[in-house]
Write an enzyme that holds these catalytic residues in place. Structure first.
Site, PDB file in Angstrom:
ATOM      1  N   GLY A  25       0.798  -1.221   0.000  1.00  0.00           N
ATOM      2  CA  GLY A  25       0.000   0.000   0.000  1.00  0.00           C
ATOM      3  C   GLY A  25       0.832   1.273   0.000  1.00  0.00           C
ATOM      4  N   GLU A  26       1.585   1.468   1.052  1.00  0.00           N
ATOM      5  CA  GLU A  26       2.430   2.661   1.166  1.00  0.00           C
ATOM      6  C   GLU A  26       3.873   2.273   1.430  1.00  0.00           C
ATOM      7  OE1 GLU A  26       0.620   4.910   4.326  1.00  0.00           O
ATOM      8  OE2 GLU A  26      -0.985   5.625   3.031  1.00  0.00           O
ATOM      9  N   GLU A  27       4.262   1.105   0.994  1.00  0.00           N
ATOM     10  CA  GLU A  27       5.627   0.637   1.213  1.00  0.00           C
ATOM     11  C   GLU A  27       6.347   0.462  -0.116  1.00  0.00           C
ATOM     12  OE1 GLU A  27       5.314  -2.896   3.577  1.00  0.00           O
ATOM     13  OE2 GLU A  27       4.876  -1.772   5.396  1.00  0.00           O
TER      14      GLU A  27
END
Length: 109
Positions: A25-27
Site C-alpha cells: 500500500g504505502e511501502e
C-alpha cells in the site's frame, strides 16, 4: 497522487543500477546493489531528508510528507531474499514505532 510524487522524489536520489518498486500500500523496496550497511543507511537518510524537505504539491493542496525507512543488508550469498525483506520490514516497524520520519538499520546477518 502523493504516491506518484513520492516515487519521483525517491528515484531522483538513486543510482541507475538501483531497483525501486512499490511493495505494498504505502511501502516501497529499494535494492542497492554493491552497497554496505553504512552506504544503505546514508542513502536512506538522503531519501528521507529529500522527501521531507518541501511539501508535495497536489491538485487538492500542498501536503507535508515524511518517510520511515527500514534498512537491511546481507553479504553476497549470505541469506535469501525472504529473510532480507523480513529484516527490513522489522526495522521499518521499529522506525514507525519510534516516532516515524527516521531510518532504522537491522542488525547484519
Amino acid at each position: 497522487e502523493v504516491l506518484k510524487l513520492l516515487c519521483g522524489r525517491g528515484r531522483q536520489r538513486l543510482r541507475a543500477s538501483d531497483f525501486f518498486a512499490r511493495w505494498g500500500g504505502e511501502e516501497f523496496v529499494f535494492l542497492l546493489y554493491g552497497t554496505d550497511a553504512d552506504g544503505a543507511r546514508r542513502c536512506a537518510e538522503d531519501v528521507r531528508e529529500f522527501v521531507a524537505a518541501r511539501p508535495f504539491t497536489t491538485s487538492a493542496a500542498d501536503i507535508a510528507v515524511t518517510v520511515s525507512v527500514g534498512v537491511a543488508t546481507t553479504d553476497p550469498g549470505g541469506g535469501d531474499a525472504r529473510t532480507l525483506i523480513q529484516r527490513a520490514d522489522g526495522a521499518l516497524l521499529l522506525a514507525k514505532r519510534s516516532g516515524r520520519d527516521r531510518v532504522v538499520v537491522s542488525a547484519a546477518l
